[in-house]
Scaffold this active site. Structure first.
Site, PDB file in Angstrom:
ATOM      1  N   LYS A 139      -1.819  10.270 -11.744  1.00 53.24           N
ATOM      2  CA  LYS A 139      -0.504   9.244 -11.886  1.00 53.24           C
ATOM      3  C   LYS A 139       0.391  10.255 -12.635  1.00 53.24           C
ATOM      4  CE  LYS A 139      -2.569   4.731 -10.596  1.00 53.24           C
ATOM      5  NZ  LYS A 139      -2.297   3.404 -11.165  1.00 53.24           N
ATOM      6  N   GLU A 161       0.003  -8.255  -8.444  1.00 53.00           N
ATOM      7  CA  GLU A 161      -0.079  -7.039  -9.331  1.00 53.00           C
ATOM      8  C   GLU A 161       0.494  -7.696 -10.576  1.00 53.00           C
ATOM      9  OE1 GLU A 161       1.626  -3.452  -8.986  1.00 53.00           O
ATOM     10  OE2 GLU A 161       1.113  -3.398  -6.633  1.00 53.00           O
ATOM     11  N   GLU A 182      -5.768   6.247 -14.350  1.00 57.44           N
ATOM     12  CA  GLU A 182      -5.875   7.180 -12.989  1.00 57.44           C
ATOM     13  C   GLU A 182      -5.136   8.494 -13.500  1.00 57.44           C
ATOM     14  OE1 GLU A 182      -5.223   5.075  -9.296  1.00 57.44           O
ATOM     15  OE2 GLU A 182      -5.227   3.388 -10.487  1.00 57.44           O
ATOM     16  N   GLU A 204       2.116   5.097 -17.016  1.00 57.25           N
ATOM     17  CA  GLU A 204       1.227   5.139 -15.544  1.00 57.25           C
ATOM     18  C   GLU A 204      -0.122   5.184 -15.427  1.00 57.25           C
ATOM     19  OE1 GLU A 204       1.843   4.435 -12.330  1.00 57.25           O
ATOM     20  OE2 GLU A 204       4.104   3.885 -12.596  1.00 57.25           O
TER      21      GLU A 204
END
Length: 389
Positions: free
Chosen positions: A361, A306, A358, A366
């Site tokens: 989240k 990541e 997203e 985030e």
């Protein structure tokens, strides 16, 4: 970063991703040239939750190729078949999944896209203690897809070391390996993903070592992985180091501007003995290399599972311009084959975080690590072709 599920994720400049997208602090000494002095920084850790994962059949390693994490903590994402079509259209070599989603795996059949599948952290204890559970997991998520899906790695847990679940990682790896062998699935390395919070000493990179809390788990783990010729996955996030100390950390150093021929940002290089660092990404990765070597695992391959930079959410430096610069610089750097100062000429397999913004989240940065919006439009241009092999 937080990915709905009990997995974990990123870290920051020498930190890692985070549960619920955030946070466990640790000390990372980040080299920054200011009046010829080196400053130590407190880095945030970013943890993300990983959904379940599926293993399958593995492929040969393609060093330096680029992958993208496919998180699903949102209620407005495209269907998996459309998402996988996006991976193909953008020439993205690999995908990392945070849980075993059979619909996604079905969409991946025959695509040739390399797949990294991780177990839920909550399943680790069961996988470690119960061989029949591991066998059932493989029978459900790996065996049916083996051959049609190209599995690169299975990850037993995400960012659980140090912590109560850490001791379950190696036994879980062994049981999954046993289950794979019994199922006739070969060539799929089983490993885990860690945040750079496993490090105690982290600066300068050459002096890095595992912390007292993580060493009892990490030392036997890296020895085992080395013997099996399986890589260790590491989550690397320069963003969090910069966001924690923007007055101290050079933005260009965090953005890999020194590795970009087109960047207008000047970066002061940081020296570590005879090695010179022009970006934090390399410094973090080499700190992990040094710690692994001190633990006796010479030559263990590290994969960056990541890395990313938020394009919004109100965080320091979280802009579209910076996110575009970081991710494009990472792709070029990883694909160049230059490696790191400690491992020159050794291309680094790297997975960007993440495919989409997203919306479920935690609020803030985030929700803004995505390369694409849920409507499949790009948040900013990314040249994946630079990392295509």
């Amino acid at each position: 970063m937080y990915h709905g599920g009990p997995g974990m994720s990123p870290a920051a400049a020498g930190g890692r991703g985070g549960t619920a997208r955030k946070v466990a602090p640790w000390i990372l000494a980040c080299g920054f040239l200011l009046c010829s002095s080196v400053l130590f920084l407190v880095i945030r850790k970013y943890v993300r939750s990983s959904p379940r994962s599926h293993p399958g059949e593995s492929s040969q390693r393609a060093e330096g190729a680029i992958g993208v994490n496919y998180g699903m903590i949102a209620n407005n994402l495209p269907t998996p078949d459309k998402v996988i079509a996006m991976y193909k259209a953008n020439k993205i070599s690999y995908v990392r999944l945070f849980h075993p989603d059979t619909t996604v795996l079905t969409a991946l059949r025959g695509t040739g896209i390399g797949v990294v599948l991780g177990t839920l952290n909550e399943d680790l204890a069961h996988l470690a203690s119960d061989e029949s559970f591991a066998a059932s997991w493989v029978a459900s998520y790996v065996k049916p897809f083996a051959g049609a899906v190209t599995f690169r790695y299975i990850t037993a847990g995400n960012e659980v070391i140090p912590g109560d679940l850490g001791t379950h990682v190696l036994p879980a790896i062994r049981n999954i390996e046993t289950a794979l062998k019994a199922a006739g699935v070969t060539g799929v390395p089983v490993t885990t993903a860690v945040a750079t919070s496993v490090l105690g000493v982290s600066y300068p990179p050459s002096q890095a070592a595992f912390s007292e809390a993580s060493a009892p788990v990490m030392a036997p783990l890296v020895a085992y992985l080395s013997a099996k010729k399986a890589p260790l996955l590491v989550n690397v996030y320069p963003y969090f180091a910069y966001a924690a100390e923007p007055e101290t950390v050079q933005l260009g150093y965090a953005l890999l501007a020194g590795s970009s021929a087109t960047s207008k940002i000047k970066v002061a290089a940081v020296a570590d003995g005879g090695l010179v660092y022009t970006n934090m990404f390399d410094a973090i990765l080499d700190a992990a290399h040094a710690a692994v070597e001190k633990a006796g695992a010479q030559g263990l391959e590290l994969v960056v599972s990541e890395t990313g930079w938020p394009s919004g959410g109100g965080g320091t430096g979280a802009t579209v311009e910076n996110a575009a610069a970081y991710n494009n610089n990472v792709i070029r750097h990883a694909a160049s084959g230059a490696g790191t100062p400690r491992r020159p000429g050794k291309a680094v397999e790297t997975y960007l975080f993440a495919m989409f913004n997203e919306n479920q989240k935690p609020e803030g940065t985030e929700q803004h690590f995505g390369l694409f919006q849920p409507d499949m439009s790009a948040v900013y241009p990314v040249d994946f072709a630079a990392g295509a092999y």
